[in-house]
Write a protein that holds these residues in place. Structure first.
Motif, PDB file in Angstrom:
ATOM      1  N   VAL A 148       0.850  -1.188   0.000  1.00 32.70           N
ATOM      2  CA  VAL A 148       0.000   0.000   0.000  1.00 32.70           C
ATOM      3  C   VAL A 148       0.890   1.244   0.000  1.00 32.70           C
ATOM      4  CG1 VAL A 148      -1.853   1.241   1.203  1.00 32.70           C
ATOM      5  CG2 VAL A 148      -1.772  -1.260   1.299  1.00 32.70           C
ATOM      6  N   GLU A 149       0.620   2.137  -0.936  1.00 35.70           N
ATOM      7  CA  GLU A 149       1.380   3.387  -1.017  1.00 35.70           C
ATOM      8  C   GLU A 149       0.974   4.315   0.136  1.00 35.70           C
ATOM      9  OE1 GLU A 149       3.830   4.232  -3.021  1.00 35.70           O
ATOM     10  OE2 GLU A 149       3.624   2.655  -4.536  1.00 35.70           O
ATOM     11  N   GLY A 150       1.940   4.948   0.756  1.00 37.40           N
ATOM     12  CA  GLY A 150       1.655   5.940   1.783  1.00 37.40           C
ATOM     13  C   GLY A 150       1.156   7.237   1.177  1.00 37.40           C
ATOM     14  N   ASP A 151       1.621   7.546  -0.025  1.00 43.99           N
ATOM     15  CA  ASP A 151       1.244   8.760  -0.740  1.00 43.99           C
ATOM     16  C   ASP A 151       0.581   8.336  -2.046  1.00 43.99           C
ATOM     17  OD1 ASP A 151       1.107  11.044  -2.337  1.00 43.99           O
ATOM     18  OD2 ASP A 151       3.142  11.705  -1.856  1.00 43.99           O
ATOM     19  N   PRO A 152      -0.721   8.635  -2.227  1.00 45.92           N
ATOM     20  CA  PRO A 152      -1.421   8.168  -3.432  1.00 45.92           C
ATOM     21  C   PRO A 152      -0.917   8.782  -4.740  1.00 45.92           C
ATOM     22  CG  PRO A 152      -2.840   9.625  -2.166  1.00 45.92           C
ATOM     23  CD  PRO A 152      -1.604   9.388  -1.338  1.00 45.92           C
ATOM     24  N   THR A 153      -0.084   9.822  -4.649  1.00 42.72           N
ATOM     25  CA  THR A 153       0.468  10.411  -5.874  1.00 42.72           C
ATOM     26  C   THR A 153       1.746   9.704  -6.312  1.00 42.72           C
ATOM     27  OG1 THR A 153       1.836  12.078  -4.731  1.00 42.72           O
ATOM     28  CG2 THR A 153      -0.468  12.669  -5.232  1.00 42.72           C
ATOM     29  N   LYS A 154       2.188   8.724  -5.542  1.00 48.97           N
ATOM     30  CA  LYS A 154       3.408   7.974  -5.866  1.00 48.97           C
ATOM     31  C   LYS A 154       3.047   6.546  -6.248  1.00 48.97           C
ATOM     32  CE  LYS A 154       6.405  10.939  -3.670  1.00 48.97           C
ATOM     33  NZ  LYS A 154       6.785  12.048  -4.443  1.00 48.97           N
ATOM     34  N   ALA A 155       3.916   5.915  -7.032  1.00 49.89           N
ATOM     35  CA  ALA A 155       3.778   4.488  -7.359  1.00 49.89           C
ATOM     36  C   ALA A 155       5.159   3.868  -7.167  1.00 49.89           C
ATOM     37  CB  ALA A 155       3.278   4.300  -8.783  1.00 49.89           C
ATOM     38  N   GLU A 156       5.579   3.807  -5.904  1.00 50.82           N
ATOM     39  CA  GLU A 156       6.929   3.351  -5.578  1.00 50.82           C
ATOM     40  C   GLU A 156       6.970   1.951  -4.982  1.00 50.82           C
ATOM     41  OE1 GLU A 156       8.736   7.793  -4.713  1.00 50.82           O
ATOM     42  OE2 GLU A 156       8.065   6.597  -3.019  1.00 50.82           O
ATOM     43  N   VAL A 157       5.962   1.579  -4.192  1.00 48.92           N
ATOM     44  CA  VAL A 157       5.945   0.243  -3.599  1.00 48.92           C
ATOM     45  C   VAL A 157       4.856  -0.644  -4.210  1.00 48.92           C
ATOM     46  CG1 VAL A 157       6.923   1.044  -1.409  1.00 48.92           C
ATOM     47  CG2 VAL A 157       4.446   0.834  -1.639  1.00 48.92           C
ATOM     48  N   SER A 158       3.979  -0.043  -5.007  1.00 47.20           N
ATOM     49  CA  SER A 158       2.872  -0.806  -5.598  1.00 47.20           C
ATOM     50  C   SER A 158       3.058  -1.002  -7.097  1.00 47.20           C
ATOM     51  CB  SER A 158       1.544  -0.079  -5.342  1.00 47.20           C
ATOM     52  OG  SER A 158       1.548   1.182  -5.984  1.00 47.20           O
ATOM     53  N   ASP A 159       4.237  -0.727  -7.602  1.00 50.76           N
ATOM     54  CA  ASP A 159       4.526  -0.802  -9.032  1.00 50.76           C
ATOM     55  C   ASP A 159       4.750  -2.230  -9.511  1.00 50.76           C
ATOM     56  OD1 ASP A 159       6.980  -0.587  -7.405  1.00 50.76           O
ATOM     57  OD2 ASP A 159       7.985  -0.748  -9.345  1.00 50.76           O
ATOM     58  N   GLY A 160       4.800  -2.387 -10.813  1.00 53.51           N
ATOM     59  CA  GLY A 160       4.961  -3.700 -11.419  1.00 53.51           C
ATOM     60  C   GLY A 160       6.279  -4.376 -11.083  1.00 53.51           C
ATOM     61  N   ALA A 161       7.367  -3.622 -11.012  1.00 48.89           N
ATOM     62  CA  ALA A 161       8.680  -4.207 -10.699  1.00 48.89           C
ATOM     63  C   ALA A 161       8.719  -4.770  -9.287  1.00 48.89           C
ATOM     64  CB  ALA A 161       9.783  -3.166 -10.896  1.00 48.89           C
ATOM     65  N   THR A 162       8.110  -4.056  -8.340  1.00 43.36           N
ATOM     66  CA  THR A 162       8.067  -4.541  -6.953  1.00 43.36           C
ATOM     67  C   THR A 162       7.272  -5.838  -6.865  1.00 43.36           C
ATOM     68  OG1 THR A 162       8.263  -2.297  -6.065  1.00 43.36           O
ATOM     69  CG2 THR A 162       7.353  -3.978  -4.600  1.00 43.36           C
ATOM     70  N   LEU A 163       6.108  -5.864  -7.510  1.00 42.80           N
ATOM     71  CA  LEU A 163       5.287  -7.076  -7.467  1.00 42.80           C
ATOM     72  C   LEU A 163       5.976  -8.225  -8.189  1.00 42.80           C
ATOM     73  CD1 LEU A 163       2.647  -7.639  -5.987  1.00 42.80           C
ATOM     74  CD2 LEU A 163       1.497  -7.500  -8.153  1.00 42.80           C
ATOM     75  N   LEU A 164       6.695  -7.931  -9.259  1.00 38.62           N
ATOM     76  CA  LEU A 164       7.447  -8.962  -9.971  1.00 38.62           C
ATOM     77  C   LEU A 164       8.483  -9.592  -9.042  1.00 38.62           C
ATOM     78  CD1 LEU A 164       8.433 -10.573 -12.420  1.00 38.62           C
ATOM     79  CD2 LEU A 164       9.779  -8.557 -13.080  1.00 38.62           C
ATOM     80  N   ALA A 165       9.226  -8.789  -8.326  1.00 36.15           N
ATOM     81  CA  ALA A 165      10.237  -9.325  -7.387  1.00 36.15           C
ATOM     82  C   ALA A 165       9.574 -10.225  -6.349  1.00 36.15           C
ATOM     83  CB  ALA A 165      10.989  -8.181  -6.714  1.00 36.15           C
ATOM     84  N   GLN A 166       8.386  -9.836  -5.882  1.00 33.66           N
ATOM     85  CA  GLN A 166       7.670 -10.659  -4.903  1.00 33.66           C
ATOM     86  C   GLN A 166       7.140 -11.938  -5.543  1.00 33.66           C
ATOM     87  OE1 GLN A 166       4.961  -7.546  -3.744  1.00 33.66           O
ATOM     88  NE2 GLN A 166       6.192  -6.990  -1.958  1.00 33.66           N
ATOM     89  N   ALA A 167       6.704 -11.868  -6.778  1.00 32.53           N
ATOM     90  CA  ALA A 167       6.194 -13.069  -7.467  1.00 32.53           C
ATOM     91  C   ALA A 167       7.313 -14.077  -7.701  1.00 32.53           C
ATOM     92  CB  ALA A 167       5.559 -12.677  -8.799  1.00 32.53           C
ATOM     93  N   ARG A 168       8.501 -13.566  -7.946  1.00 28.98           N
ATOM     94  CA  ARG A 168       9.659 -14.456  -8.150  1.00 28.98           C
ATOM     95  C   ARG A 168      10.113 -15.093  -6.855  1.00 28.98           C
ATOM     96  NH1 ARG A 168      13.036 -10.585 -12.319  1.00 28.98           N
ATOM     97  NH2 ARG A 168      12.097 -11.391 -14.233  1.00 28.98           N
ATOM     98  N   GLY A 169       9.711 -14.497  -5.737  1.00 31.83           N
ATOM     99  CA  GLY A 169      10.017 -15.052  -4.420  1.00 31.83           C
ATOM    100  C   GLY A 169      11.403 -14.789  -4.013  1.00 31.83           C
TER     101      GLY A 169
END
Length: 169
Positions: A148-169
């Motif tokens: 969850v982003e702390g600031d809705p104007t940012k896409a720093e922790v909810s972006d595709g690259a972050t989720l990709l790293a988590q999907a790869r485990g």
């Protein structure tokens, strides 16, 4: 607020289809979240609103850029959810060329956002109740990761690259 280990809310979203197929008619079609998530791994991200700067310029593009890698990491579908109507989500998907890549799902009344405890009050901006900006990896209907982003104007922790790293485990 929804957390890791919880099931996705049992609500119905809506998806605009421009072509008929697989039992879907042209126009808005209901999407039962529980049925649609069963047996699948889903990269789900939510945005405060279609056609808004951060959502259009950074958030959705980050998932388009990482789509093939997410698929290779075991993701079956990518869902974008916003508190907008299905016609707006369909037009936004056309604009960003998401067809066949990202399902643009409308949470018209904010039922998903409310049930997940991830609402954003943007009334001060004239936008009413919206969704917070977040991403989650979902396996068989259960939340595996939540960002969850702390600031809705940012896409720093909810972006595709972050989720990709988590999907790869």
């Amino acid at each position: 607020m929804i957390k890791v280990g919880d099931s996705l809310p049992a609500v119905t979203l809506s998806e605009y289809s421009e072509v008929e197929g697989n039992g879907c008619s042209i126009g808005p079609n209901p999407v039962d979240v529980v049925k649609s998530a069963t047996g699948k791994t889903i990269a789900l991200f939510a945005v405060p609103g279609a056609f808004t700067p951060t959502c259009s310029n950074r958030h959705v593009p980050s998932f388009l850029e990482n789509r093939d890698a997410l698929k290779a990491a075991g993701v079956d579908e990518i869902w974008c959810v916003a508190v907008n109507d299905p016609f707006v989500m369909g037009a936004w998907g056309r604009e960003l060329k998401t067809a066949g890549k990202i399902r643009m799902l409308a949470d018209g009344n904010g039922d998903f956002a409310k049930a997940a405890g991830l609402t954003l009050d943007a009334s001060g901006l004239g936008l009413g109740l919206r969704s917070q900006r977040y991403s989650m990896l979902v396996k068989d209907g259960k939340v595996v990761t939540l960002n969850v982003e702390g600031d809705p104007t940012k896409a720093e922790v909810s972006d595709g690259a972050t989720l990709l790293a988590q999907a790869r485990g």
